[in-house]
Design a protein around this motif. Structure first.
Motif, PDB file in Angstrom:
ATOM      1  N   THR A  69       0.833  -1.202   0.000  1.00  0.00           N
ATOM      2  CA  THR A  69       0.000   0.000   0.000  1.00  0.00           C
ATOM      3  C   THR A  69       0.865   1.249   0.000  1.00  0.00           C
ATOM      4  N   PHE A  70       1.916   1.265   0.821  1.00  0.00           N
ATOM      5  CA  PHE A  70       2.809   2.419   0.883  1.00  0.00           C
ATOM      6  C   PHE A  70       3.482   2.661  -0.469  1.00  0.00           C
ATOM      7  N   ILE A  71       3.978   1.597  -1.102  1.00  0.00           N
ATOM      8  CA  ILE A  71       4.655   1.749  -2.390  1.00  0.00           C
ATOM      9  C   ILE A  71       3.692   2.289  -3.447  1.00  0.00           C
ATOM     10  N   LYS A  72       2.448   1.868  -3.396  1.00  0.00           N
ATOM     11  CA  LYS A  72       1.466   2.328  -4.375  1.00  0.00           C
ATOM     12  C   LYS A  72       0.949   3.737  -4.081  1.00  0.00           C
ATOM     13  N   SER A  73       0.790   4.080  -2.790  1.00  0.00           N
ATOM     14  CA  SER A  73       0.082   5.309  -2.431  1.00  0.00           C
ATOM     15  C   SER A  73       0.891   6.340  -1.654  1.00  0.00           C
ATOM     16  N   GLY A  74       2.068   6.011  -1.166  1.00  0.00           N
ATOM     17  CA  GLY A  74       2.900   6.982  -0.473  1.00  0.00           C
ATOM     18  C   GLY A  74       2.631   7.098   1.020  1.00  0.00           C
ATOM     19  N   LEU A  75       3.197   8.148   1.605  1.00  0.00           N
ATOM     20  CA  LEU A  75       3.170   8.313   3.058  1.00  0.00           C
ATOM     21  C   LEU A  75       1.794   8.539   3.652  1.00  0.00           C
ATOM     22  N   ASN A  76       0.845   8.994   2.891  1.00  0.00           N
ATOM     23  CA  ASN A  76      -0.500   9.176   3.429  1.00  0.00           C
ATOM     24  C   ASN A  76      -1.352   7.928   3.267  1.00  0.00           C
ATOM     25  N   SER A  77      -0.706   6.816   3.045  1.00  0.00           N
ATOM     26  CA  SER A  77      -1.402   5.537   2.873  1.00  0.00           C
ATOM     27  C   SER A  77      -2.181   5.169   4.127  1.00  0.00           C
ATOM     28  N   LYS A  78      -3.278   4.512   3.932  1.00  0.00           N
ATOM     29  CA  LYS A  78      -4.060   3.986   5.050  1.00  0.00           C
ATOM     30  C   LYS A  78      -3.636   2.537   5.265  1.00  0.00           C
ATOM     31  N   VAL A  79      -2.982   2.296   6.384  1.00  0.00           N
ATOM     32  CA  VAL A  79      -2.498   0.959   6.712  1.00  0.00           C
ATOM     33  C   VAL A  79      -2.999   0.555   8.096  1.00  0.00           C
ATOM     34  N   ALA A  80      -2.825  -0.696   8.431  1.00  0.00           N
ATOM     35  CA  ALA A  80      -3.259  -1.199   9.733  1.00  0.00           C
ATOM     36  C   ALA A  80      -2.583  -0.417  10.859  1.00  0.00           C
ATOM     37  N   LYS A  81      -3.304  -0.203  11.962  1.00  0.00           N
ATOM     38  CA  LYS A  81      -2.807   0.622  13.061  1.00  0.00           C
ATOM     39  C   LYS A  81      -1.432   0.188  13.556  1.00  0.00           C
ATOM     40  N   GLY A  82      -1.246  -1.090  13.778  1.00  0.00           N
ATOM     41  CA  GLY A  82       0.048  -1.563  14.272  1.00  0.00           C
ATOM     42  C   GLY A  82       1.177  -1.210  13.324  1.00  0.00           C
ATOM     43  N   ASP A  83       0.932  -1.349  12.027  1.00  0.00           N
ATOM     44  CA  ASP A  83       1.948  -0.996  11.045  1.00  0.00           C
ATOM     45  C   ASP A  83       2.129   0.512  10.957  1.00  0.00           C
ATOM     46  N   ALA A  84       1.056   1.268  11.093  1.00  0.00           N
ATOM     47  CA  ALA A  84       1.162   2.733  11.063  1.00  0.00           C
ATOM     48  C   ALA A  84       2.039   3.215  12.213  1.00  0.00           C
ATOM     49  N   ASP A  85       1.828   2.674  13.394  1.00  0.00           N
ATOM     50  CA  ASP A  85       2.631   3.065  14.554  1.00  0.00           C
ATOM     51  C   ASP A  85       4.099   2.715  14.348  1.00  0.00           C
ATOM     52  N   LYS A  86       4.368   1.499  13.878  1.00  0.00           N
ATOM     53  CA  LYS A  86       5.751   1.074  13.626  1.00  0.00           C
ATOM     54  C   LYS A  86       6.390   1.933  12.536  1.00  0.00           C
ATOM     55  N   GLY A  87       5.659   2.135  11.452  1.00  0.00           N
ATOM     56  CA  GLY A  87       6.191   2.922  10.340  1.00  0.00           C
ATOM     57  C   GLY A  87       6.497   4.353  10.732  1.00  0.00           C
ATOM     58  N   ASN A  88       5.596   4.973  11.478  1.00  0.00           N
ATOM     59  CA  ASN A  88       5.817   6.350  11.918  1.00  0.00           C
ATOM     60  C   ASN A  88       7.043   6.455  12.819  1.00  0.00           C
ATOM     61  N   LYS A  89       7.230   5.478  13.698  1.00  0.00           N
ATOM     62  CA  LYS A  89       8.396   5.476  14.597  1.00  0.00           C
ATOM     63  C   LYS A  89       9.686   5.356  13.779  1.00  0.00           C
ATOM     64  N   ILE A  90       9.687   4.467  12.804  1.00  0.00           N
ATOM     65  CA  ILE A  90      10.875   4.289  11.960  1.00  0.00           C
ATOM     66  C   ILE A  90      11.161   5.560  11.173  1.00  0.00           C
ATOM     67  N   LEU A  91      10.140   6.123  10.534  1.00  0.00           N
ATOM     68  CA  LEU A  91      10.329   7.334   9.729  1.00  0.00           C
ATOM     69  C   LEU A  91      10.828   8.493  10.576  1.00  0.00           C
TER      70      LEU A  91
END
Length: 99
Positions: A69-91
Motif C-alpha cells: 500500500t505504501f509503495i502504491k500510495s505513499g506516506l499518506n497511505s491507510k495501513v493497519a494501526k500496528g503498522d502505522a505506529d511502527k512505520g511512523n516510529k521508523i520514519l
C-alpha cells in the motif's frame, strides 16, 4: 534541512491482511522512500540517506500488505494501526539521517 521529510505520516485504517500476499522488494521500498523524501524537499543525498536508514527497518517490521500500500500510495497511505505506529516510529527516527 529545515523541512521535515516524514511530515506526512501513515494514516490508520482497519484492514485485513491479504492471505498469501508477499512483500514487495526492498529496493522498490527504498526507491519509494527516496521519491517521498525528494517530494518533501530533500536533496538527492538527503533522500538516499533517509531511505538507507528506513527501508530495511520498514521491510522487516511492516506487513506485506502495508508495504504494498505504501509503495502504491505513499506516506499518506491507510495501513493497519500496528503498522502505522511502527512505520511512523521508523520514519521519525530516520529523519536525522537526512540532515
Amino acid at each position: 534541512m529545515k523541512k521535515k521529510i516524514a511530515v506526512a505520516v501513515f494514516a490508520v485504517a482497519p484492514m485485513l491482511l491479504a492471505a498469501g500476499c508477499s512483500k514487495p522488494s526492498e529496493s522498490k521500498l527504498h526507491d519509494k522512500l527516496v521519491s517521498e523524501a525528494k517530494g518533501a524537499g530533500a536533496s538527492d543525498t538527503q533522500a538516499n540517506a533517509f531511505a538507507d536508514c528506513a527501508a530495511k527497518k520498514m521491510y522487516d517490521a511492516l506487513s506485506a500488505s502495508s508495504l504494498d500500500t505504501f509503495i502504491k500510495s505513499g506516506l499518506n497511505s491507510k495501513v493497519a494501526k500496528g503498522d502505522a505506529d511502527k512505520g511512523n516510529k521508523i520514519l521519525s527516527g530516520c529523519e536525522s539521517a537526512a540532515q
